[in-house]
Enzyme design. Structure first.
Site, PDB file in Angstrom:
ATOM      1  N   CYS A  17      15.727  -6.069  -3.501  1.00 41.31           N
ATOM      2  CA  CYS A  17      16.770  -5.236  -4.096  1.00 41.31           C
ATOM      3  C   CYS A  17      18.170  -5.786  -3.826  1.00 41.31           C
ATOM      4  CB  CYS A  17      16.640  -3.785  -3.647  1.00 41.31           C
ATOM      5  SG  CYS A  17      16.631  -3.525  -1.886  1.00 41.31           S
ATOM      6  N   HIS A  18      18.298  -6.688  -2.858  1.00 42.19           N
ATOM      7  CA  HIS A  18      19.601  -7.316  -2.616  1.00 42.19           C
ATOM      8  C   HIS A  18      20.024  -8.189  -3.797  1.00 42.19           C
ATOM      9  CE1 HIS A  18      16.581 -10.133  -1.070  1.00 42.19           C
ATOM     10  NE2 HIS A  18      17.421 -11.088  -1.447  1.00 42.19           N
ATOM     11  N   ASN A  58      13.440   1.741  -2.393  1.00 39.62           N
ATOM     12  CA  ASN A  58      12.615   0.566  -2.107  1.00 39.62           C
ATOM     13  C   ASN A  58      12.069   0.632  -0.678  1.00 39.62           C
ATOM     14  OD1 ASN A  58      11.492  -1.961  -1.751  1.00 39.62           O
ATOM     15  ND2 ASN A  58      13.329  -3.091  -2.343  1.00 39.62           N
ATOM     16  N   ASN A  83      14.071   0.424 -20.163  1.00 41.91           N
ATOM     17  CA  ASN A  83      14.960   1.534 -20.517  1.00 41.91           C
ATOM     18  C   ASN A  83      16.402   1.094 -20.305  1.00 41.91           C
ATOM     19  OD1 ASN A  83      16.417   3.877 -20.870  1.00 41.91           O
ATOM     20  ND2 ASN A  83      14.980   5.157 -19.731  1.00 41.91           N
ATOM     21  N   HIS A 135       0.816  -1.211   0.000  1.00 44.84           N
ATOM     22  CA  HIS A 135       0.000   0.000   0.000  1.00 44.84           C
ATOM     23  C   HIS A 135       0.848   1.259   0.000  1.00 44.84           C
ATOM     24  CE1 HIS A 135      -3.500  -2.481   0.583  1.00 44.84           C
ATOM     25  NE2 HIS A 135      -2.882  -3.083   1.575  1.00 44.84           N
ATOM     26  N   SER A 188      27.524  -5.119 -12.713  1.00 44.18           N
ATOM     27  CA  SER A 188      27.850  -5.924 -13.902  1.00 44.18           C
ATOM     28  C   SER A 188      29.142  -6.709 -13.711  1.00 44.18           C
ATOM     29  CB  SER A 188      27.976  -5.026 -15.135  1.00 44.18           C
ATOM     30  OG  SER A 188      26.734  -4.440 -15.431  1.00 44.18           O
ATOM     31  N   GLU A 203      20.099 -17.236  -0.096  1.00 46.46           N
ATOM     32  CA  GLU A 203      19.280 -17.674  -1.223  1.00 46.46           C
ATOM     33  C   GLU A 203      19.995 -18.723  -2.057  1.00 46.46           C
ATOM     34  OE1 GLU A 203      17.450 -14.606  -3.540  1.00 46.46           O
ATOM     35  OE2 GLU A 203      16.681 -13.578  -1.759  1.00 46.46           O
ATOM     36  N   TYR A 218      22.340  -4.077 -12.524  1.00 48.19           N
ATOM     37  CA  TYR A 218      21.554  -2.846 -12.640  1.00 48.19           C
ATOM     38  C   TYR A 218      21.155  -2.633 -14.099  1.00 48.19           C
ATOM     39  CZ  TYR A 218      23.065  -1.778  -7.890  1.00 48.19           C
ATOM     40  OH  TYR A 218      23.280  -1.823  -6.534  1.00 48.19           O
ATOM     41  N   THR A 261      10.654   4.319 -11.239  1.00 45.82           N
ATOM     42  CA  THR A 261      11.003   3.645  -9.986  1.00 45.82           C
ATOM     43  C   THR A 261      10.001   2.538  -9.677  1.00 45.82           C
ATOM     44  OG1 THR A 261      12.155   5.546  -9.063  1.00 45.82           O
ATOM     45  CG2 THR A 261      11.271   3.964  -7.485  1.00 45.82           C
ATOM     46  N   ARG A 285      21.704   3.752 -13.798  1.00 54.94           N
ATOM     47  CA  ARG A 285      21.826   4.618 -12.613  1.00 54.94           C
ATOM     48  C   ARG A 285      20.470   4.867 -11.965  1.00 54.94           C
ATOM     49  NH1 ARG A 285      26.604   7.700 -11.634  1.00 54.94           N
ATOM     50  NH2 ARG A 285      28.167   7.292 -13.226  1.00 54.94           N
TER      51      ARG A 285
END
Length: 141
Positions: free
Chosen positions: A105-106, A97, A83, A45, A111, A132, A74, A55, A88
């Site tokens: 996001c972890h 986040n 995109n 929410h 690259s 993981e 990334y 984002t 960045r």
């Protein structure tokens, strides 16, 4: 560790349904990853996730497309979100986040293969990635 106990706080019966979902999801993430596929992702929410923005697109793409035990750069996530030149901006989305671990996001790395930065600290990011990887290997057996 296998001997580590996973416990839910006392008073769980008094939790709202969204909080119960979140608790069940986090319990599965840390203790029973095989159950994660059968659990609904907790309802979100947060206003950031309801906006029509890059984002928001990046965070939803990450949640939907980068699975447990996987990692993405990334740049790769920018490509997935539509995109390819916005690596960045993906970093900015990761910093914004509102619910790390649930929106993983972890799993976004450099690259070069380096872990990169993490709001919870680099040691935590490396631990989550290792957790993981280990759990995914266990599930493969």
């Amino acid at each position: 560790e296998p001997s580590a106990a996973c416990e839910v706080c006392e008073g769980a019966e008094e939790m709202t349904e969204p909080l119960k979902q979140c608790t069940a999801w986090l319990h599965a993430y840390f203790c029973e990853p095989a159950r994660m596929a059968s659990l609904p992702v907790p309802a979100f929410h947060h206003p950031l996730l309801r906006r029509d923005s890059f984002t928001s697109q990046v965070l939803w793409t990450l949640l939907r497309d980068v699975k447990f035990g996987e990692a993405v750069s990334y740049k790769q996530l920018a490509d997935l979100a539509g995109n390819s030149r916005a690596a960045r901006a993906v970093g900015g989305a990761m910093r914004s986040n509102p619910i790390p671990i649930i929106i993983p996001c972890h799993r976004v790395i450099c690259s070069s293969g380096q872990a990169g930065n993490y709001g919870g600290g680099n040691l935590l990011k490396e631990w989550l990635l290792s957790h993981e990887k280990l759990q995914k290997e266990k599930l493969a057996y």
